[in-house]
Design an enzyme around this catalytic site. Structure first.
Site, PDB file in Angstrom:
ATOM      1  N   HIS A 148    -119.976  65.132 -13.198  1.00 56.36           N
ATOM      2  CA  HIS A 148    -120.167  66.570 -13.345  1.00 56.36           C
ATOM      3  C   HIS A 148    -121.521  67.034 -12.809  1.00 56.36           C
ATOM      4  CE1 HIS A 148    -118.558  70.274 -14.908  1.00 56.36           C
ATOM      5  NE2 HIS A 148    -119.637  70.518 -15.615  1.00 56.36           N
ATOM      6  N   SER A 169    -119.216  74.532 -12.735  1.00 50.87           N
ATOM      7  CA  SER A 169    -118.575  74.331 -14.033  1.00 50.87           C
ATOM      8  C   SER A 169    -117.960  75.663 -14.477  1.00 50.87           C
ATOM      9  CB  SER A 169    -119.586  73.786 -15.046  1.00 50.87           C
ATOM     10  OG  SER A 169    -118.938  73.269 -16.167  1.00 50.87           O
ATOM     11  N   TYR A 187    -123.479  82.091 -14.030  1.00 53.23           N
ATOM     12  CA  TYR A 187    -122.796  81.170 -14.951  1.00 53.23           C
ATOM     13  C   TYR A 187    -121.959  81.958 -15.951  1.00 53.23           C
ATOM     14  CZ  TYR A 187    -121.881  77.158 -17.925  1.00 53.23           C
ATOM     15  OH  TYR A 187    -121.251  76.161 -18.639  1.00 53.23           O
ATOM     16  N   ASP A 214    -115.648  63.050 -12.316  1.00 45.36           N
ATOM     17  CA  ASP A 214    -115.943  64.128 -13.257  1.00 45.36           C
ATOM     18  C   ASP A 214    -114.912  64.098 -14.379  1.00 45.36           C
ATOM     19  OD1 ASP A 214    -116.581  66.400 -14.646  1.00 45.36           O
ATOM     20  OD2 ASP A 214    -116.783  67.673 -12.884  1.00 45.36           O
TER      21      ASP A 214
END
Length: 719
Positions: free
Chosen positions: A690, A571, A491, A655
Site C-alpha cells: 500500500h 487509497s 484525500y 497491497d
C-alpha cells in the site's frame, strides 16, 4: 487508511445529479489531445458473465475474475498490462531526465528525530539513496553505532522494518518486518545490550501495536490466517495476545477477541508506563472504539469497561498512579484531555484537564509535560501544559507549517520536534522543557532552495457554500495565464488531516515548474468530527464537490487550465480521483488514482475492508445505501463513448489493504470504454504493497513515471 480518504451522474433519489444522457452532454467539451500523442494498443481483457442482485437490481461484474490474485490468468493479465505501460513510458523523451533529477534531489543525508530508550539515544539515518533508513544509537556523547540495518534484510530493499517498540527500561525491543509491502508482519525480539535475537520469531501479526509489560513480555494483535489468498481474503476478527519472553508463540495467551461477544475488527493494547494498567481498545470500524481497563498489579482482576460503545474515539495518554489521562472526542468533537480514577473510569466521572477548544487537538507527553498540538486551518499551533492542565507556554514555530514530535520519557530534560511545510525542508529542534528554549538539532541537507518558492493558503467556496481551505505552492513569479502544469491532491476521508509538510518528490515537481495544490476536503479531520462526518456515507458527495470546487478555483484564477490540470490521490484519495474523473471528465487532463478503493459495492468483502463502513456505508446495508454507492462507485460509472482524462492507475501486487483488484477492474473498464486518444494505463509495482516501506529506488522510478506521464499528456515537449 491508515488516514488518511463520490456521486456519479446517474439519477438517484436525494442527490443533486443528472441522468446519463446529460452526463454524456457534459463530456462533449473534449480536452485537447497532446501533440505528443502515442497510440496505445491495450491487451485484451476477457469479460465474464457474473451478475449480482442488490435489492432487486442486477449489477454486472464482468471483471470479477481479476479479484483472484492467485490465478495464472490474473498473473498473465498483470504482465501484459505492465508491458504495455512500460512501453508507453519508455517513449517519453524526458522520463530518464526526471528520474535523474529525482535521484539527485533524494541523494542527501536524512536524519530522523532522536528518541531515548534506556541508556541510549536512537535515531534513523539514511546516507542518501539507501533503500531503507538505518537505525543508529549512541550513549551520551559517544560515537553512533548501527543498531539495526533493514537494508540487510533483502538485496532489493523490499523487506522493511515497519516499526520498533522498546520495553520501558530499554533492555529489549520488538521490531516488525514487512515483506513486499504486505500488512502481515513478522516480529523479532532483540536484547538491546547484546544486539542478539531472543527466542523465535512471531509470525502473522497484522494491524498490531506492541505494548510491553516490564521486561516479561508484550501484547500484540492479529487475525487467524485466512484460507486461500492471504492478500485478499477477509479478516474481521482481531485478537489480542500476550507473549511471555522465552516461550513459543503457540503458548501465547489469548487476552481478548476470541469469542463472538468480543468480536471486533480492530483490537489493540496500551500499557501504562509504570506497567500497572492495561487498556484494551476494540472497534468495528476505523472510527469509534470501546475501551476496557485491567489492573495488572492484581493478577486475577478482570477487564472492566471504561466506554462500552463505539460512538467516540478514546485512548490512553498517561497515568500517575491510579489517575488515568485520556484523549477523547466524546462530547467534544475537537477533542479534549480528561482525567479519571482507574477504579471508577466511566465517563460520568471524567474531569477535564485540557478542555475542548475551537481547534482540533492531538497530544503527546514528554519530559513530564503534555504538549497540545492544535490544528488551525490545517496548520500547527503548539502549547505546553503540566499534567494538571495548567498552561506553561506557547511553543513558537519558525513560520506557518506543521510540527510533530514532542515525545519522551518523564525524566528527559529535552524533547525533540520537527517542523516543515510544502516548500520548507524539515528541521529538527530540541526543546528544553523547563526553559522552553528551542535549538536546531538537525537541518535538512536537501538541495532545494525554498527561497525560490512560495506557498499560500486560500479559501474557496464548494458547491453547497462551504468554505474549504487549500494550500497552493509554486515558484515565485508565477504567471497567471492558465498555462502552468498543476497537480491537485486530495484525500477527504477517515478523519485524516492533510497538514503542510515537505517531501523531496513534491519538490521535484516544483523544480519542474509545476504547481502543487492540496485541498483540505470534508471527510478529513482538519476541523474535527463534524468536518469528518460531513464527508461520510450519504454525505460522501461533499468530498467530491469540494475537490471539483478546488479544480474550478485553480482554473478560474488562471493558475492553470483543464488542459494542464492533474487530479492525484491515493487509497481513499484514489477513490476521490476515480469519482471526480467519472463525474467531471472534462475538468482534468490527467488522472492519477493510486491504490484506490474503486469498487464500492464489494470493498467490504476483502481483507479488513468492512472496517471502512463508518466512512462509506455498505452495499448490503439497505437499498438506499446501495443506490448511493452505485451512484459514485468508479468501477460502475465508466460510460462508453466518453473521453476520460489521460489516466495512469497505480497499485502494488502485494497491497493487502486496498487489494489491487480495485485498480485492475477500474483500468479494464476504462480501457474498454474510453473514447478519444487519451491513454489509460495501469502501473502495477511488483513486491510492493500500500506504500509503507517502499524502497527509495522504487520511489524514484515511480515518481519519474508519474511526473513524466503527467507532463507528456499535458503537451509539454521538453523540460
Amino acid at each position: 487508511m491508515l488516514s488518511g480518504a463520490i456521486l456519479s451522474s446517474v439519477l438517484l433519489s436525494g442527490c443533486n445529479v443528472t441522468d446519463e444522457s446529460s452526463d454524456a452532454k457534459s463530456a462533449v467539451k473534449k480536452v485537447a489531445v497532446s501533440e505528443n500523442y502515442t497510440p496505445v494498443v491495450y491487451p485484451p481483457t476477457v469479460k465474464g458473465d457474473v451478475v449480482d442482485n442488490y435489492f432487486g437490481t442486477d449489477v454486472a461484474d464482468p471483471y470479477r475474475w481479476l479479484e483472484d490474485d492467485m490465478s495464472a490468468e490474473t498473473a498473465l493479465w498483470v504482465k501484459a498490462q505492465n508491458k504495455t505501460t512500460y512501453s508507453y513510458l519508455d517513449s517519453i523523451p524526458y522520463r530518464a531526465k526526471i528520474e535523474k533529477q529525482l535521484g539527485e534531489l533524494l541523494d542527501y543525508e536524512k536524519v530522523g528525530m532522536p528518541f531515548v530508550e534506556g541508556d541510549y539515544t536512537y535515531f534513523y539515518k539514511n546516507d542518501g539513496l539507501q533503500n531503507q533508513s538505518v537505525l543508529y544509537r549512541k550513549k551520551g556523547d559517544g560515537e553512533a553505532e548501527v543498531f539495526l540495518d533493514p537494508n540487510s534484510f533483502s538485496e532489493d530493499g523490499t523487506v522493511s522494518m515497519s516499526s520498533i517498540v522498546f520495553s520501558e527500561d530499554g533492555s529489549y525491543a520488538v521490531y516488525l518486518i514487512s515483506e513486499g509491502g504486505s500488512d502481515w508482519r513478522k516480529a523479532k525480539i532483540i536484547n538491546t545490550k547484546t544486539k542478539k535475537l531472543v527466542g523465535n520469531d512471531l509470525v502473522d501479526l497484522k494491524f498490531s501495536g506492541i505494548s510491553w509489560v516490564g521486561n516479561s513480555g508484550f501484547y500484540y494483535s492479529s487475525y487467524d490466517k485466512p484460507k486461500g489468498s492471504e492478500l485478499s481474503a477477509k479478516t474481521d476478527q482481531h485478537k489480542l495476545y500476550f507473549h511471555t519472553l522465552g516461550t513459543s508463540q503457540a503458548a501465547d495467551k489469548l487476552v481478548y477477541g476470541g469469542t463472538e461477544a468480543e468480536k471486533h475488527r480492530y483490537v489493540g493494547a496500551s500499557v501504562t508506563s509504570d506497567g500497572r494498567y492495561l487498556l484494551v481498545s476494540a472497534s468495528v470500524s476505523t472510527y469509534g472504539n470501546k475501551l476496557l481497563i485491567k489492573d495488572l498489579s492484581r493478577p486475577n482482576s478482570k477487564l472492566k469497561s471504561v466506554v462500552d460503545d463505539t460512538k467516540s474515539d478514546i485512548g490512553l495518554l498517561a497515568n500517575k498512579g491510579k489517575s488515568i489521562l485520556l484523549l477523547t472526542d466524546r462530547d467534544a468533537p475537537n477533542k479534549r484531555v480528561v482525567k479519571v480514577d482507574a477504579n471508577n473510569p466511566s465517563p460520568a466521572n471524567w474531569v477535564d484537564v485540557i478542555p475542548e477548544t475551537e481547534n482540533v487537538l492531538s497530544v503527546s507527553k514528554g519530559g513530564g509535560y503534555i504538549f497540545a498540538r492544535y490544528m488551525k486551518d490545517a496548520t500547527s499551533l503548539i502549547q505546553q501544559f503540566d499534567l494538571k492542565g495548567n498552561k506553561v507556554r506557547d511553543i513558537a514555530l519558525p513560520e506557518v507549517g506543521s510540527a510533530g514530535g514532542f515525545y519522551g520519557k518523564d525524566n528527559q530534560s529535552k524533547v525533540y520536534y520537527s517542523f516543515s511545510n510544502y516548500k520548507t525542508p524539515r528541521t529538527i529542534f530540541s526543546l528544553d522543557v523547563k526553559s522552553g528554549k528551542s535549538e536546531v538539532y538537525n537541518k535538512s541537507a536537501v538541495k532545494f532552495n525554498s527561497d525560490n518558492y512560495e506557498s499560500k493558503q486560500v479559501f474557496y467556496t464548494s458547491k453547497d457554500g462551504t468554505k474549504v481551505p487549500m494550500i497552493i505552492t509554486h515558484k515565485k513569479g508565477l504567471k497567471l495565464d492558465g498555462s502552468n502544469p498543476t497537480i491537485l491532491y486530495g484525500y477527504g476521508g477517515f478523519n485524516v488531516s492533510l497538514q503542510p509538510g515537505f517531501s523531496s518528490t513534491r519538490a521535484a515537481w516544483l523544480q519542474l515548474g509545476g504547481v502543487y495544490a492540496v485541498a483540505n476536503l470534508r471527510g478529513g479531520g482538519e476541523y474535527g468530527k463534524k468536518w469528518h462526518d460531513a464527508g461520510t456515507q450519504m454525505q460522501k458527495q461533499n468530498v467530491f464537490d469540494d475537490f471539483i470546487g478546488a479544480a474550478e478555483y485553480l482554473i478560474e484564477s488562471k493558475i492553470t487550465s483543464s488542459e494542464k490540470l492533474a487530479a492525484m490521490g491515493g487509497s481513499n484519495g484514489g477513490l476521490l480521483v476515480g469519482a471526480v474523473m467519472t463525474q467531471r471528465p472534462e475538468l482534468f487532463k490527467v488522472a492519477l488514482p493510486a491504490v484506490g478503493v474503486l469498487d464500492m459495492l464489494r470493498y467490504h468483502t476483502f481483507t479488513a475492508g468492512a472496517g471502512w463502513a463508518y466512512d462509506y456505508g455498505r452495499s448490503d446495508d439497505n437499498a438506499e445505501m446501495f443506490n448511493y454507492l452505485l451512484g459514485y462507485s468508479p468501477v460502475h460509472n465508466v460510460k462508453k463513448g466518453v473521453e476520460y482524462p489521460a489516466t495512469m492507475v497505480t497499485t502494488g501486487d502485494h497491497d493487502d489493504r486496498v487489494v489491487p483488484a480495485h485498480s485492475f477492474k477500474f483500468a479494464a473498464e476504462l480501457q474498454a470504454k474510453q473514447a478519444g486518444k487519451n491513454p489509460v494505463l495501469i502501473r502495477i509495482e511488483t513486491d510492493a504493497g500500500h506504500g509503507a516501506g517502499t524502497p527509495v529506488s522504487k520511489t524514484i522510478k515511480q515518481y519519474a513515471d508519474i511526473f513524466g506521464f503527467t507532463l507528456y499528456n499535458m503537451g509539454v515537449k521538453e523540460i
